[in-house]
Design an enzyme around this catalytic site. Structure first.
Site, PDB file in Angstrom:
ATOM      1  N   CYS A  13      23.318 -17.106  19.551  1.00 24.53           N
ATOM      2  CA  CYS A  13      22.333 -18.247  19.157  1.00 24.53           C
ATOM      3  C   CYS A  13      22.761 -18.024  17.851  1.00 24.53           C
ATOM      4  O   CYS A  13      23.382 -18.080  16.991  1.00 24.53           O
ATOM      5  CB  CYS A  13      20.385 -17.782  19.869  1.00 24.53           C
ATOM      6  SG  CYS A  13      20.375 -15.797  19.352  1.00 24.53           S
ATOM      7  N   ASN A  16      21.031 -14.381  16.148  1.00 28.08           N
ATOM      8  CA  ASN A  16      20.594 -13.230  17.224  1.00 28.08           C
ATOM      9  C   ASN A  16      19.883 -11.950  16.512  1.00 28.08           C
ATOM     10  O   ASN A  16      20.028 -10.713  16.697  1.00 28.08           O
ATOM     11  CB  ASN A  16      22.249 -12.267  16.542  1.00 28.08           C
ATOM     12  CG  ASN A  16      22.452 -11.015  17.910  1.00 28.08           C
ATOM     13  OD1 ASN A  16      23.078 -10.348  17.360  1.00 28.08           O
ATOM     14  ND2 ASN A  16      22.292 -11.092  18.446  1.00 28.08           N
ATOM     15  N   CYS A  18      16.576 -13.391  18.402  1.00 25.78           N
ATOM     16  CA  CYS A  18      15.405 -13.838  19.043  1.00 25.78           C
ATOM     17  C   CYS A  18      16.090 -14.027  20.154  1.00 25.78           C
ATOM     18  O   CYS A  18      15.629 -13.206  21.285  1.00 25.78           O
ATOM     19  CB  CYS A  18      14.886 -15.303  18.073  1.00 25.78           C
ATOM     20  SG  CYS A  18      13.439 -14.568  17.003  1.00 25.78           S
ATOM     21  N   ARG A  19      16.638 -15.567  20.880  1.00 25.26           N
ATOM     22  CA  ARG A  19      17.117 -15.378  21.722  1.00 25.26           C
ATOM     23  C   ARG A  19      18.083 -15.007  22.147  1.00 25.26           C
ATOM     24  O   ARG A  19      17.853 -14.800  23.478  1.00 25.26           O
ATOM     25  CB  ARG A  19      17.815 -17.307  21.629  1.00 25.26           C
ATOM     26  CG  ARG A  19      16.060 -18.231  21.729  1.00 25.26           C
ATOM     27  CD  ARG A  19      16.185 -19.320  20.615  1.00 25.26           C
ATOM     28  NE  ARG A  19      17.004 -19.868  19.520  1.00 25.26           N
ATOM     29  CZ  ARG A  19      17.414 -20.959  19.345  1.00 25.26           C
ATOM     30  NH1 ARG A  19      17.993 -21.714  19.993  1.00 25.26           N
ATOM     31  NH2 ARG A  19      18.567 -20.282  17.872  1.00 25.26           N
ATOM     32  N   SER A  20      19.419 -14.519  21.844  1.00 22.58           N
ATOM     33  CA  SER A  20      20.101 -13.914  22.219  1.00 22.58           C
ATOM     34  C   SER A  20      20.028 -13.032  22.909  1.00 22.58           C
ATOM     35  O   SER A  20      20.433 -12.566  24.163  1.00 22.58           O
ATOM     36  CB  SER A  20      21.439 -14.428  21.278  1.00 22.58           C
ATOM     37  OG  SER A  20      21.676 -13.821  20.167  1.00 22.58           O
ATOM     38  N   ASP A 122      14.459 -22.836  19.937  1.00 22.25           N
ATOM     39  CA  ASP A 122      13.719 -21.229  18.626  1.00 22.25           C
ATOM     40  C   ASP A 122      12.906 -21.168  18.771  1.00 22.25           C
ATOM     41  O   ASP A 122      11.761 -21.876  18.287  1.00 22.25           O
ATOM     42  CB  ASP A 122      14.568 -22.465  17.135  1.00 22.25           C
ATOM     43  CG  ASP A 122      14.292 -21.115  16.008  1.00 22.25           C
ATOM     44  OD1 ASP A 122      13.975 -20.265  16.036  1.00 22.25           O
ATOM     45  OD2 ASP A 122      15.198 -21.179  14.892  1.00 22.25           O
TER      46      ASP A 122
HETATM   47  P1  4NP Z   1      17.293 -16.547  17.256  1.00 20.14           P
HETATM   48  O1  4NP Z   1      16.037 -17.290  16.106  1.00 20.14           O
HETATM   49  O2  4NP Z   1      18.618 -18.368  17.049  1.00 20.14           O
HETATM   50  O3  4NP Z   1      17.025 -17.178  18.538  1.00 20.14           O
HETATM   51  O4  4NP Z   1      17.642 -15.353  16.463  1.00 20.14           O
HETATM   52  C1  4NP Z   1      16.527 -17.481  14.527  1.00 20.14           C
HETATM   53  C2  4NP Z   1      15.901 -16.493  13.852  1.00 20.14           C
HETATM   54  C3  4NP Z   1      15.986 -16.403  12.098  1.00 20.14           C
HETATM   55  C4  4NP Z   1      16.035 -17.761  11.749  1.00 20.14           C
HETATM   56  C5  4NP Z   1      16.101 -19.157  12.401  1.00 20.14           C
HETATM   57  C6  4NP Z   1      16.185 -18.374  14.200  1.00 20.14           C
HETATM   58  N1  4NP Z   1      16.356 -17.547  10.291  1.00 20.14           N
HETATM   59  O5  4NP Z   1      16.438 -19.612  10.027  1.00 20.14           O
HETATM   60  O6  4NP Z   1      16.150 -17.087   9.765  1.00 20.14           O
END
Ligand code: 4NP
Length: 151
Positions: A13, A16, A18-20, A122
């Site tokens: 993602c 790294n 939240c989703r992954s 996201d």
């Molecule tokens: P992820 O979520 O890609 O699922 O880990 C996010 C985590 C942080 C951010 C965006 C999405 N950010 O903009 O900091």
């Protein structure tokens, strides 16, 4: 590609956190229950959160459903990942574009979406519903991938 020979999967993602990592936790649990002994890991296309533990909202929502996030630390995708992993699964279209831009041309056959006909949105800037939706989508996706990957 022949999914029956896959022995390792990398979930990708943006951050790294939240989703992954949630995908890694959900798939590990379901693959183990299905008797599929695959090596699983996760990474982000960006390094903003490198070294951090999974987002506390993601981990709390996942733990409520029995998933284990212990020992996870965010890291960025590396050039070696494209060589080492048999299958590299992206959470959304933006992640897929970033992976395609970095992946050597002879290895792009390894890239696919976690949800084959859609995205894992996201949840970072939204409310708790987003984290539950991520879990719902990943549980369905894990079962779909088990059917494809099972020997
Ligand atoms: P992820 O979520 O890609 O699922 O880990 C996010 C985590 C942080 C951010 C965006 C999405 N950010 O903009 O900091």
């Amino acid at each position: 590609m022949n999914y029956k020979t896959v022995s390792s999967v990398l979930f990708v993602c943006l951050g790294n956190i939240c989703r992954s990592p949630t995908a890694e936790a959900v798939f590990r649990h379901r693959f183990e229950s299905a008797g599929l002994p695959l090596v699983l890991d996760s990474a982000g296309t960006d390094a903003y959160h490198a070294g951090e533990q999974p987002d506390r909202r993601s981990a709390a929502a996942g733990r409520q459903r029995g998933y284990n996030f212990s020992g996870m630390r965010a890291r960025r995708v590396t050039d070696e990942d494209f060589e080492q992993f048999d299958l590299i699964l992206a959470a959304d279209g933006s992640n897929m574009r970033d992976l395609k831009a970095r992946c050597p041309a002879h290895l792009t056959y390894k890239l696919a979406m976690i949800v084959q006909s859609g995205e894992v949105p996201d949840p970072y800037y939204g409310g708790s519903d987003g984290f539950e939706l991520v879990l719902d989508l990943l549980e369905q996706a894990a079962d779909s991938w088990i059917a494809r990957l099972a020997r």
